[in-house]
Design a protein around this motif. Structure first.
Motif, mmCIF file in Angstrom:
data_model
loop_
_atom_site.group_PDB
_atom_site.id
_atom_site.type_symbol
_atom_site.label_atom_id
_atom_site.label_comp_id
_atom_site.label_asym_id
_atom_site.label_seq_id
_atom_site.Cartn_x
_atom_site.Cartn_y
_atom_site.Cartn_z
ATOM 1 N N VAL A 42 49.535 -28.999 121.572
ATOM 2 C CA VAL A 42 49.459 -28.505 122.951
ATOM 3 C C VAL A 42 50.714 -28.820 123.772
ATOM 4 O O VAL A 42 50.793 -28.459 124.946
ATOM 5 N N LEU A 43 51.677 -29.510 123.175
ATOM 6 C CA LEU A 43 52.865 -29.894 123.925
ATOM 7 C C LEU A 43 53.776 -28.690 124.137
ATOM 8 O O LEU A 43 54.308 -28.106 123.202
ATOM 9 N N ASP A 44 53.921 -28.337 125.419
ATOM 10 C CA ASP A 44 54.847 -27.267 125.791
ATOM 11 C C ASP A 44 55.465 -27.621 127.133
ATOM 12 O O ASP A 44 55.184 -28.688 127.700
ATOM 13 N N VAL A 45 56.306 -26.748 127.641
ATOM 14 C CA VAL A 45 57.012 -27.023 128.902
ATOM 15 C C VAL A 45 56.018 -27.179 130.054
ATOM 16 O O VAL A 45 56.156 -28.064 130.910
ATOM 17 N N GLU A 46 54.996 -26.335 130.078
ATOM 18 C CA GLU A 46 54.012 -26.387 131.168
ATOM 19 C C GLU A 46 53.280 -27.730 131.196
ATOM 20 O O GLU A 46 53.139 -28.343 132.258
ATOM 21 N N LEU A 47 52.834 -28.205 130.040
ATOM 22 C CA LEU A 47 52.140 -29.500 129.975
ATOM 23 C C LEU A 47 53.091 -30.627 130.346
ATOM 24 O O LEU A 47 52.712 -31.545 131.086
ATOM 25 N N PHE A 48 54.323 -30.557 129.858
ATOM 26 C CA PHE A 48 55.302 -31.610 130.149
ATOM 27 C C PHE A 48 55.566 -31.716 131.650
ATOM 28 O O PHE A 48 55.594 -32.808 132.212
ATOM 29 N N MET A 49 55.744 -30.573 132.307
ATOM 30 C CA MET A 49 55.981 -30.568 133.750
ATOM 31 C C MET A 49 54.747 -31.067 134.500
ATOM 32 O O MET A 49 54.861 -31.782 135.507
#
Length: 337
Positions: A42-49
């Motif tokens: 599930v790690l993507d840019v949206e989750l990271f931000m």
């Protein structure tokens, strides 16, 4: 799925069994959260931000409140000593328990615990009454801090996972928590007695700015890790917890007495759950979190600064917490659990 199960086991048991991890829990969960998000796919840019943004409010609250506490610690100690002798002692105790419980949702559970230590250090109490007041107050703080997303990491994580607004938890569990905090204050008023003794007690050394800053950074990493952890565990939650009865989940969460309740909330709660299920999970976590020292941040802070042993805490916290668990279970049943 097997990888997530391994991470879950490590997260639940290593902090309880390995001292080095217990003392560096924030860094450990930061790393494990990223691993869970990677393994869960599930790690993507949206989750990271999202994970970068989630901890900002509670981190700022902890830092600002910590600085203000440092600046006004002496004045606060003197005021506590004066007020406690100018009003009936039972009323003072009730106000302390109720006030810290409700204010913890604004000043954070960490600062509420530091204020509690300062208050108890300025009261003339026999040891058993000192321990009793500390335990009752930490139950109150643990409950009250969950009313807003800046009160403690658990509430921050829940509001984030549910993608709700600032007042979500007040609406959801406020009707359960606020009367409970008030009743804890009334009980403490009758149970805690003062032993008269002249002179002002030691208020303890003031924290350095470095300690305040480091604590704020640790809170940021803690919430960041829990956000990642919660997202990574979504497949496990959907597979194993969604269909469990809320009544079972309520009692399962008694393990929060020995494990951090924010970690459990991150692993258990899902937007796909019903309101009654989330209520049961939260109340189980919040109540049992006060039963033993490792269960909640205020317990750890208060016990450490007041030199309360695990045995002293358990002697009060376990039976007291079990009574509260039973009472709330009946209330939840009546409300439609």
């Amino acid at each position: 799925m097997f990888g997530l199960l391994i991470i879950l086991v490590l997260v639940l048991f290593l902090p309880f069994t390995v001292k080095a991890i217990e003392h560096n829990l924030e860094y450990f969960l930061f790393v494990m959260g990223i691993l869970a998000a990677i393994v869960g796919g599930v790690l993507d840019v949206e989750l990271f931000m999202h994970a970068l943004e989630d901890p900002i409010k509670i981190t700022l609250a902890v830092f600002i409140a910590g600085v203000l506490f440092k600046w006004f610690q002496t004045q606060l100690g003197n005021a506590i000593n004066t007020i406690s002798h100018k009003m009936p002692f039972p009323l003072f105790i009730a106000l302390v328990v109720i006030g810290l419980g409700l204010l913890s949702s604004i000043i954070t559970a960490i600062i509420a615990a530091l204020v509690l230590v300062l208050i108890i250090s300025n009261l003339s109490l026999q040891r058993r009454h000192e321990v009793l007041l500390t335990v009752i107050s930490c139950f109150s703080i643990g409950l009250g801090a969950a009313l807003t997303p800046i009160g403690e990491p658990l509430s921050t994580i829940v509001v984030s996972k549910m993608n709700e607004n600032f007042f979500y938890l007040i609406d959801l569990v406020g009707p359960f928590i606020i009367p409970g905090v008030i009743l804890l204050g009334i009980f403490a008023a009758f149970a805690v007695k003062r032993r008269e003794r002249a002179g002002l007690q030691s208020t303890g050394e003031s924290e350095s700015y470095k300690e305040i800053f480091v604590r704020a950074v640790k809170i940021y990493l803690f919430v960041f890790g829990l956000t990642m952890l919660g997202a990574g565990f979504e497949p496990l939650i959907n597979a194993y917890l969604l269909d469990l009865s809320p009544r079972i989940l309520y009692w399962v969460n008694i393990i929060s007495a020995v494990l951090d309740n924010a970690t459990l909330a991150a692993a258990e709660i899902s937007p796909a759950m019903s309101q009654s299920t989330i209520e049961a999970i939260l109340m189980g976590l919040l109540i049992s979190g006060g039963m033993l020292i490792p269960g909640n941040i205020p317990n750890i802070i208060s016990a450490g600064k007041l030199n309360i042993t695990s045995k002293e805490w358990a002697r009060v916290g376990l039976p007291f917490g079990m009574v509260i668990m039973v009472v709330y279970f009946v209330i939840l049943l009546i409300s439609g659990l």
